[in-house]
Design a protein around this motif. Sequence first.
Motif, PDB file in Angstrom:
ATOM      1  N   LYS A 100       0.718  -1.086  -0.128  1.00  0.00           N
ATOM      2  CA  LYS A 100      -0.003  -0.169   0.044  1.00  0.00           C
ATOM      3  C   LYS A 100       1.001   1.250   0.130  1.00  0.00           C
ATOM      4  O   LYS A 100       1.617   1.359   0.847  1.00  0.00           O
ATOM      5  CB  LYS A 100      -0.811   0.021   1.271  1.00  0.00           C
ATOM      6  N   TYR A 101       0.641   2.246  -1.025  1.00  0.00           N
ATOM      7  CA  TYR A 101       1.195   3.278  -0.979  1.00  0.00           C
ATOM      8  C   TYR A 101       0.232   4.630  -1.059  1.00  0.00           C
ATOM      9  O   TYR A 101      -0.789   4.538  -1.399  1.00  0.00           O
ATOM     10  CB  TYR A 101       2.185   3.433  -2.319  1.00  0.00           C
ATOM     11  N   ARG A 102       0.771   5.645  -0.237  1.00  0.00           N
ATOM     12  CA  ARG A 102      -0.024   6.827  -0.153  1.00  0.00           C
ATOM     13  C   ARG A 102       0.867   7.837  -0.971  1.00  0.00           C
ATOM     14  O   ARG A 102       1.857   8.138  -0.739  1.00  0.00           O
ATOM     15  CB  ARG A 102      -0.561   7.194   1.210  1.00  0.00           C
ATOM     16  N   HIS A 113       2.971   2.020   3.190  1.00  0.00           N
ATOM     17  CA  HIS A 113       2.449   1.918   4.399  1.00  0.00           C
ATOM     18  C   HIS A 113       3.251   0.517   4.817  1.00  0.00           C
ATOM     19  O   HIS A 113       2.955  -0.624   4.366  1.00  0.00           O
ATOM     20  CB  HIS A 113       1.166   1.761   4.293  1.00  0.00           C
ATOM     21  N   LEU A 117      -2.223  -3.664   8.497  1.00  0.00           N
ATOM     22  CA  LEU A 117      -3.611  -3.023   8.162  1.00  0.00           C
ATOM     23  C   LEU A 117      -4.644  -4.063   9.014  1.00  0.00           C
ATOM     24  O   LEU A 117      -4.938  -4.989   8.198  1.00  0.00           O
ATOM     25  CB  LEU A 117      -3.759  -2.971   6.842  1.00  0.00           C
ATOM     26  N   ASN A 465      -9.361  -0.224   4.342  1.00  0.00           N
ATOM     27  CA  ASN A 465      -8.055  -0.386   4.202  1.00  0.00           C
ATOM     28  C   ASN A 465      -7.329  -0.953   3.089  1.00  0.00           C
ATOM     29  O   ASN A 465      -6.101  -1.006   2.981  1.00  0.00           O
ATOM     30  CB  ASN A 465      -7.366  -0.970   5.633  1.00  0.00           C
TER      31      ASN A 465
END
Length: 524
Positions: A100-102, A113, A117, A465
């Motif tokens: 997961k990337y933001r 991340h 999660l 998530n």
Amino acid sequence: MSTSQRKMIQKKFKIRSYKLKSDALDEILRFAGEYPDDTEGEIIDLLLDNLQEESIKDSLVDAETVRRVIDPLLRASNAPEESTTTATSLTVLDAFLVPKYRYDTVKKQFIEHTSSLPVHGEASAKTELYRERYMLLKQRVSRAEHFSRPTFDAEMSQFDNDGISSIQSLIVDIGRKWVMGVISQLEDGHFYLEDDSASVEIDLSKYKITTGFFTENTIILAEGKMQNGIFQVITCGFPPLEDRDKTLKTHSGYDFFGGGTLTKEETIRLADLEIQAVNDTFVILSDIWLDDEEVLGKLEMVLDGFESVEIVPSLFVFMGNFCSRPCNLSFGPYSSLREQFGKLGRMIGNHPRLKENSRFLFIPGPDDAGPSTVLPRCGLPNYLTEELQNIIPNVIFSSNPCRVKFYNQEIVFFRQDLLYRMRRSCLITPSKEETDDPFQHLVYTIIHQSHLCPLPLMVQPIIWNYDHALRLYPTPHTIVLGDKSDQKVCKFGGTTCFNPGSFSTDSTFVAYRPSTQEVELSAL
């Protein structure tokens, strides 16, 4: 052994979704040390090939497991010369293991991340879901030629947002403006456009649109002007697409797809192997009702046909639903479904060449047994599939959606009756200017939205998530959309997208050759 050699071994194991205990790494180093340095990479690849053939379920590898694989290699004098197997080319990635990337708007880069999660996220996770979808597309649009061109002279300073006005600025700005935002229905019968600054009511009564399905939650670019506090839309469409190679060049070093990052040399090597793998074929079937004898009879005809070909398919993909009626609380005993999976296992076992040389991937459908209908869905319960697993060693039960890496090629499988649901949720009648094919509208929508299911959460719930597991960024090479609608194939923006059709209803399926991205629509 140097630190670089240790890192090389750990990286190769990570690419195959394995983690090494320290004692296992020591065993591998001793094993590799018996061969010349220039063959070290090939030796580790050979070890991994044999490890995958063992069908080890635990991703954490210990020394005992390594010794069990190494012993026969040491006894075989020609072990380093053996050809690679199908397993070397194929990596299956579960949706719940996708990184997961933001996007950080300050640093102008993606941040991974790293913590765990939870499935049940806090309320803030729902807000982040929308924000991250929006920011993902916004940073992509900022590189689009149309919106990065200077408004006046090239030597003059450029504004931020690259010609796209924030919704908040519409209060003081006059004239025609471009805005970007999420379509929302904050009040019954009144639609709004929201970005990260504000929201504004929009009027879509006099509009011109591009191809695609415009539903709630989709992100659009709209041109218009303010009148009496309402943004009158003149024309609107989806954020422009970016070439996959440009995306990868901009964000080099990120593992968006999963399976680990590769060096330039490894990428070139795998690209060469992919070109040579012209005989690899994936057979993809959707809607296999195991409780229907007629369907099982048709499936046996398909297996008989591929058992007799010169080179058997390297992968069979069986997508749900696996039952003719929904597996919900009123379904009744699951023991009969368990027996039917066992029957399927025996049917496959009666085809020795397929059992020995092919791999079998099972992906659940929207009405299959599982904790809920929320996306992403976990793999089929072990209780149902245990007997089949005991018969067929090369079987994988993965999530929906599911990702498969074939050498360098990225393939996404998704089983959902998406076309019907997107059409029902449409706010605007789709444009027929470029195409009147609903499947092309669907493909255009999900690729431009960089998301497999841009429907309202009330229509299709998503685990907040794990919304990133449904992203299509960078755009993959191939997208397989298992759907009840007629089988179709569409190539758009360098991506091959197809629907194998419903095997139980129409007796249709697809033979796909990943090396050439050739799609053969088939039927009994």
